[in-house]
Design a protein around this motif. Structure first.
Motif, PDB file in Angstrom:
ATOM      1  N   ALA A 167      14.725  33.182  66.462  1.00 50.06           N
ATOM      2  CA  ALA A 167      14.874  33.746  65.117  1.00 50.06           C
ATOM      3  C   ALA A 167      14.272  32.804  64.073  1.00 50.06           C
ATOM      4  O   ALA A 167      13.601  33.248  63.140  1.00 50.06           O
ATOM      5  N   GLN A 168      14.492  31.505  64.239  1.00 55.33           N
ATOM      6  CA  GLN A 168      13.930  30.538  63.297  1.00 55.33           C
ATOM      7  C   GLN A 168      12.404  30.528  63.374  1.00 55.33           C
ATOM      8  O   GLN A 168      11.728  30.509  62.354  1.00 55.33           O
ATOM      9  N   ALA A 169      11.866  30.568  64.582  1.00 57.63           N
ATOM     10  CA  ALA A 169      10.412  30.577  64.751  1.00 57.63           C
ATOM     11  C   ALA A 169       9.808  31.828  64.131  1.00 57.63           C
ATOM     12  O   ALA A 169       8.760  31.776  63.482  1.00 57.63           O
ATOM     13  N   GLU A 170      10.465  32.954  64.306  1.00 54.42           N
ATOM     14  CA  GLU A 170       9.960  34.200  63.724  1.00 54.42           C
ATOM     15  C   GLU A 170      10.014  34.138  62.199  1.00 54.42           C
ATOM     16  O   GLU A 170       9.095  34.595  61.522  1.00 54.42           O
ATOM     17  N   ALA A 171      11.073  33.552  61.650  1.00 53.11           N
ATOM     18  CA  ALA A 171      11.205  33.451  60.196  1.00 53.11           C
ATOM     19  C   ALA A 171      10.129  32.545  59.603  1.00 53.11           C
ATOM     20  O   ALA A 171       9.664  32.773  58.481  1.00 53.11           O
ATOM     21  N   GLU A 172       9.716  31.518  60.361  1.00 54.09           N
ATOM     22  CA  GLU A 172       8.729  30.561  59.861  1.00 54.09           C
ATOM     23  C   GLU A 172       7.294  30.938  60.229  1.00 54.09           C
ATOM     24  O   GLU A 172       6.357  30.256  59.842  1.00 54.09           O
ATOM     25  N   ARG A 173       7.137  32.013  60.975  1.00 55.23           N
ATOM     26  CA  ARG A 173       5.815  32.418  61.460  1.00 55.23           C
ATOM     27  C   ARG A 173       4.915  32.839  60.297  1.00 55.23           C
ATOM     28  O   ARG A 173       5.341  33.517  59.381  1.00 55.23           O
ATOM     29  N   ILE A 174       3.662  32.425  60.367  1.00 56.39           N
ATOM     30  CA  ILE A 174       2.667  32.825  59.371  1.00 56.39           C
ATOM     31  C   ILE A 174       1.763  33.854  60.041  1.00 56.39           C
ATOM     32  O   ILE A 174       1.144  33.560  61.068  1.00 56.39           O
TER      33      ILE A 174
END
Length: 56
Positions: free
Chosen positions: A30-37
């Motif tokens: 979830a964190q990686a998806e939120a920070e994904r560009i």
């Protein structure tokens, strides 16, 4: 304590650890998806306005 009861406690502990690992994995995803560009944001050309001013 009987062997069966000890085995049940160990199984329960393994189940709890597996659930904690899965919860941590979900938080990381979830964190990686939120920070994904998005790729389109990283490859879009942006005009350099300084170059245009120097040409005038």
């Amino acid at each position: 304590m009987t062997r069966r009861r000890k085995a049940e406690r160990e199984d329960r502990g393994e189940q709890i650890q597996a659930a904690e690992r899965e919860a941590a994995r979900q938080r990381l995803l979830a964190q990686a998806e939120a920070e994904r560009i998005p790729a389109e944001d990283t490859t879009r050309a942006v005009p350099d306005r300084r170059w245009q001013r120097e040409q005038k």
